[in-house]
Each structure stands twice: as C-alpha cells, then as structure tokens.
Design a protein around this motif. Structure first.
Motif, PDB file in Angstrom:
ATOM      1  N   VAL A   1      12.138  -0.858   6.858  1.00  0.00           N
ATOM      2  CA  VAL A   1      12.407   0.576   7.067  1.00  0.00           C
ATOM      3  C   VAL A   1      12.172   1.228   5.633  1.00  0.00           C
ATOM      4  N   THR A   2      12.169   2.516   5.354  1.00  0.00           N
ATOM      5  CA  THR A   2      11.448   3.924   4.941  1.00  0.00           C
ATOM      6  C   THR A   2      12.731   4.638   4.538  1.00  0.00           C
TER       7      THR A   2
ATOM      8  N   THR B   1       1.025  -1.564   0.170  1.00  0.00           N
ATOM      9  CA  THR B   1      -0.361   0.132  -0.341  1.00  0.00           C
ATOM     10  C   THR B   1       0.381   0.898  -0.211  1.00  0.00           C
ATOM     11  N   SER B   2       2.394   0.873  -0.043  1.00  0.00           N
ATOM     12  CA  SER B   2       3.027   2.436   0.266  1.00  0.00           C
ATOM     13  C   SER B   2       3.221   2.637  -1.020  1.00  0.00           C
ATOM     14  N   THR B   3       3.818   3.683  -1.291  1.00  0.00           N
ATOM     15  CA  THR B   3       4.661   4.676  -2.725  1.00  0.00           C
ATOM     16  C   THR B   3       6.037   4.797  -1.773  1.00  0.00           C
TER      17      THR B   3
END
Length: 87
Positions: free
Chosen positions: A40-41, A13-15
């Motif tokens: 981690v982002t 669900t993340s970009t």
C-alpha cells in the motif's frame, strides 16, 4: 507470496512512500492465508489483495499513523495487529 514479484517491481520503480502488509496468522476461514502480502502507498495505490475489500480499507486508513509512529517496530519492520471476528 504470489504477489511478491509485483510488489518488488513496484518498489523498485516507485518513489511513493509504501508499506507491505502481510498475513502472519489466521484462525478459522479467511480469504487469504498466512504469507499473503499486499503493498500500500500513501497515495492510495495498492499491489495485491488481502480480502474482499474491508481489510484493504482498514490498512489504508492506518497508513499515516503506522508510517509516522509505527507499532512494535524493529529494524524497519512494524507489526500491526488487526482482529476481524466473524459475526
């Protein structure tokens, strides 16, 4: 591996630019054992934990370097070795 479903849900669900850190070898006592994973982002988010805090900070500090340069990379998998010695 207990966080893997949360990690996969976040990735789906993340970009955000993100990486998964996984414990692959432990000698002696450790907060988490082999197979423990944390996502981690680049934005500073994390899913899961690897330690009581010091390892997460070190992984985040290395994010940009590993993202751009990698270390021992093969097919999108990079191994970064971090040694923590008890004092």
């Amino acid at each position: 591996m207990e966080n893997m479903h949360e990690i996969l849900d976040y990735i789906e669900t993340s970009t955000d630019r993100s990486m998964v850190a996984t414990v692959i070898h432990v000698e002696g006592s450790a907060y988490r054992k082999e197979g423990a994973s944390m996502l981690v982002t680049a934005e500073g988010n994390q899913v899961g934990v690897m330690s009581a805090g010091c390892l997460e900070e070190d992984i985040m500090a290395r994010f940009e370097h590993v993202w751009h340069h990698g270390q021992m990379c093969m097919n999108m998998t990079c191994v970064v070795t971090i040694h923590f010695l008890g004092e």
